[in-house]
Design an enzyme around this catalytic site. Structure first.
Site, short mmCIF file in Angstrom:
data_model
loop_
_atom_site.label_atom_id
_atom_site.label_comp_id
_atom_site.label_asym_id
_atom_site.label_seq_id
_atom_site.Cartn_x
_atom_site.Cartn_y
_atom_site.Cartn_z
CE LYS A 70 1.15 9.89 -10.56
NZ LYS A 70 0.94 8.59 -11.25
NE ARG A 115 -3.77 12.04 -13.62
CZ ARG A 115 -3.54 11.39 -12.48
NH1 ARG A 115 -3.41 12.03 -11.35
NH2 ARG A 115 -3.44 10.08 -12.48
NE ARG A 172 -3.24 1.56 -7.49
CZ ARG A 172 -3.00 2.74 -8.10
NH1 ARG A 172 -1.98 3.48 -7.73
NH2 ARG A 172 -3.79 3.15 -9.06
NE ARG A 184 -7.19 4.01 -7.35
CZ ARG A 184 -6.26 4.88 -7.75
NH1 ARG A 184 -5.27 5.18 -6.94
NH2 ARG A 184 -6.33 5.43 -8.93
NE ARG A 244 -6.37 5.01 -13.61
CZ ARG A 244 -5.88 4.16 -12.69
NH1 ARG A 244 -6.37 2.93 -12.61
NH2 ARG A 244 -4.93 4.55 -11.89
P1 ADP Z 1 -2.95 7.06 -10.23
O1 ADP Z 1 -2.10 7.24 -8.99
O2 ADP Z 1 -3.18 5.63 -10.50
O3 ADP Z 1 -2.44 7.80 -11.42
P2 ADP Z 1 -4.68 8.99 -8.98
O4 ADP Z 1 -5.05 8.55 -7.62
O5 ADP Z 1 -3.61 10.02 -9.10
O6 ADP Z 1 -4.34 7.70 -9.85
O7 ADP Z 1 -5.95 9.53 -9.77
C1 ADP Z 1 -7.13 8.77 -9.84
C2 ADP Z 1 -8.12 9.48 -10.75
O8 ADP Z 1 -8.46 10.76 -10.19
C3 ADP Z 1 -7.62 9.79 -12.16
O9 ADP Z 1 -7.76 8.70 -13.06
C4 ADP Z 1 -8.50 10.98 -12.53
O10 ADP Z 1 -9.80 10.54 -12.89
C5 ADP Z 1 -8.62 11.73 -11.19
N1 ADP Z 1 -7.55 12.74 -11.08
C6 ADP Z 1 -6.51 12.74 -10.22
N2 ADP Z 1 -5.72 13.81 -10.41
C7 ADP Z 1 -6.28 14.51 -11.43
C8 ADP Z 1 -5.93 15.71 -12.11
N3 ADP Z 1 -4.83 16.41 -11.80
N4 ADP Z 1 -6.74 16.14 -13.11
C9 ADP Z 1 -7.84 15.47 -13.44
N5 ADP Z 1 -8.22 14.32 -12.85
C10 ADP Z 1 -7.46 13.84 -11.85
P1 ADP Z 2 0.85 5.85 -8.74
O1 ADP Z 2 0.54 6.73 -7.55
O2 ADP Z 2 1.89 6.45 -9.64
O3 ADP Z 2 -0.35 5.40 -9.49
P2 ADP Z 2 1.51 3.77 -6.74
O4 ADP Z 2 2.53 4.36 -5.84
O5 ADP Z 2 0.14 3.62 -6.21
O6 ADP Z 2 1.54 4.52 -8.18
O7 ADP Z 2 2.05 2.34 -7.21
C1 ADP Z 2 1.30 1.51 -8.12
C2 ADP Z 2 1.46 0.05 -7.72
O8 ADP Z 2 2.82 -0.37 -7.97
C3 ADP Z 2 1.21 -0.25 -6.25
O9 ADP Z 2 0.65 -1.53 -6.18
C4 ADP Z 2 2.60 -0.23 -5.62
O10 ADP Z 2 2.69 -1.05 -4.47
C5 ADP Z 2 3.46 -0.78 -6.76
N1 ADP Z 2 4.81 -0.18 -6.82
C6 ADP Z 2 5.18 1.09 -6.55
N2 ADP Z 2 6.51 1.28 -6.74
C7 ADP Z 2 6.98 0.07 -7.19
C8 ADP Z 2 8.30 -0.39 -7.58
N3 ADP Z 2 9.37 0.43 -7.56
N4 ADP Z 2 8.40 -1.68 -7.99
C9 ADP Z 2 7.31 -2.50 -8.00
N5 ADP Z 2 6.07 -2.12 -7.65
C10 ADP Z 2 5.89 -0.85 -7.25
#
Ligand code: ADP
Ligand code: ADP
Ligand code: ZN
Length: 217
Positions: free
Chosen positions: A13, A88, A127, A160, A171
């Site tokens: 995302k 979420r 990541r 992270r 998660r």
């Molecule tokens: P990822 O991209 O790996 O899904 P995020 O950066 O979006 O992680 O979110 C990291 C953490 O922040 C989540 O595991 C949660 O604890 C919190 N968080 C983010 N967005 C939300 C949301 N919309 N509602 C509740 N908690 C959230």
């Molecule tokens: P989210 O915000 O959904 O948690 P991220 O954009 O942070 O996801 O991506 C999660 C991990 O996967 C990062 O290490 C990123 O570099 C890697 N990644 C993202 N898109 C791809 C893809 N299409 N193929 C392989 N790895 C990816």
């Protein structure tokens, strides 16, 4: 254009959101980034959110909805925005509808990025993020030009705290229970478009752009 990016942790995302926001010139709103900034700055919100985030749980809806409401009411969101990681929960989605209704507005697209579980675990545990600008890398799939250093700003890359295997498993469970129901939720309102996220970053981005054109709302 008001877009929601839906998908499990690690779906890509954040990676896609940066490109979409650049192309369509709309602000990228990541609730995760907002929480991490507040944790870094030790604000009241950051102190409250940290406990939940460290355990891989969701931050309570009232806190999360309040920050999004405040953010999308700012001037730069008038012509559109991209929500990454929000909503979420079904309750957050209902609240978002309510907030937008009061602004005489609505969501135009919900893009669901679909990625199999095995890839998600590999992506999350490999990541690395830039300590300065937040850019996201992967040790195998998306490595920086120079190991440990951000291509964009030269900052140091770190893992992270919530990307360790145990928290990742929590998660993903939280996603299954609390967030996955949003797929049906947005299917019912006929807003959902699903793209295959298990491809190269650039191919996924192409699919998203094609989907946005095709849906043409
Ligand atoms: P990822 O991209 O790996 O899904 P995020 O950066 O979006 O992680 O979110 C990291 C953490 O922040 C989540 O595991 C949660 O604890 C919190 N968080 C983010 N967005 C939300 C949301 N919309 N509602 C509740 N908690 C959230
Ligand atoms: P989210 O915000 O959904 O948690 P991220 O954009 O942070 O996801 O991506 C999660 C991990 O996967 C990062 O290490 C990123 O570099 C890697 N990644 C993202 N898109 C791809 C893809 N299409 N193929 C392989 N790895 C990816
Ligand atoms: Zn950087």
């Amino acid at each position: 254009m008001k877009i929601i990016l839906l998908g499990p942790p690690g779906a890509g995302k954040g990676t896609q959101a940066k490109q979409i926001a650049d192309k369509f010139k709309i602000p990228h709103i990541s609730t995760g980034d907002i929480f991490r900034k507040n944790i870094k700055e030790k604000t009241v919100l950051g102190i409250k959110a940290k406990d939940y985030i460290d355990k891989g749980k969701l931050v309570p809806d009232d806190l999360t909805v309040a920050i999004v409401k405040d953010r999308i009411n700012r001037d730069d969101c008038k012509s559109g925005f991209l929500l990454d990681g929000f909503p979420r929960t079904v309750n957050q989605a209902d609240s978002l509808n309510e907030v937008l209704k009061n602004m005489n507005s609505r969501i135009n697209y919900v893009i669901n990025i679909d990625v199999p579980r095995k890839s998600l675990i590999q992506r999350l545990t490999g990541r690395r993020v830039c300590k300065s600008c937040g850019a996201s890398y992967h040790i195998k799939f998306n490595s920086p030009k120079k190991e440990g250093i951000c291509d964009v700003c030269g900052g140091n890359l770190v893992q992270r705290d919530d990307d360790d295997l145990n928290t990742v498993i929590n998660r993903l469970e939280v996603y299954d229970k609390q967030t996955a129901p949003l797929i049906d939720y947005y299917k019912k309102s006929d807003l959902l478009c699903t793209v295959d996220g298990d491809k190269d970053v650039d191919l996924v981005f192409k699919d998203i752009c094609n989907t946005l054109e095709k849906c043409g709302r």
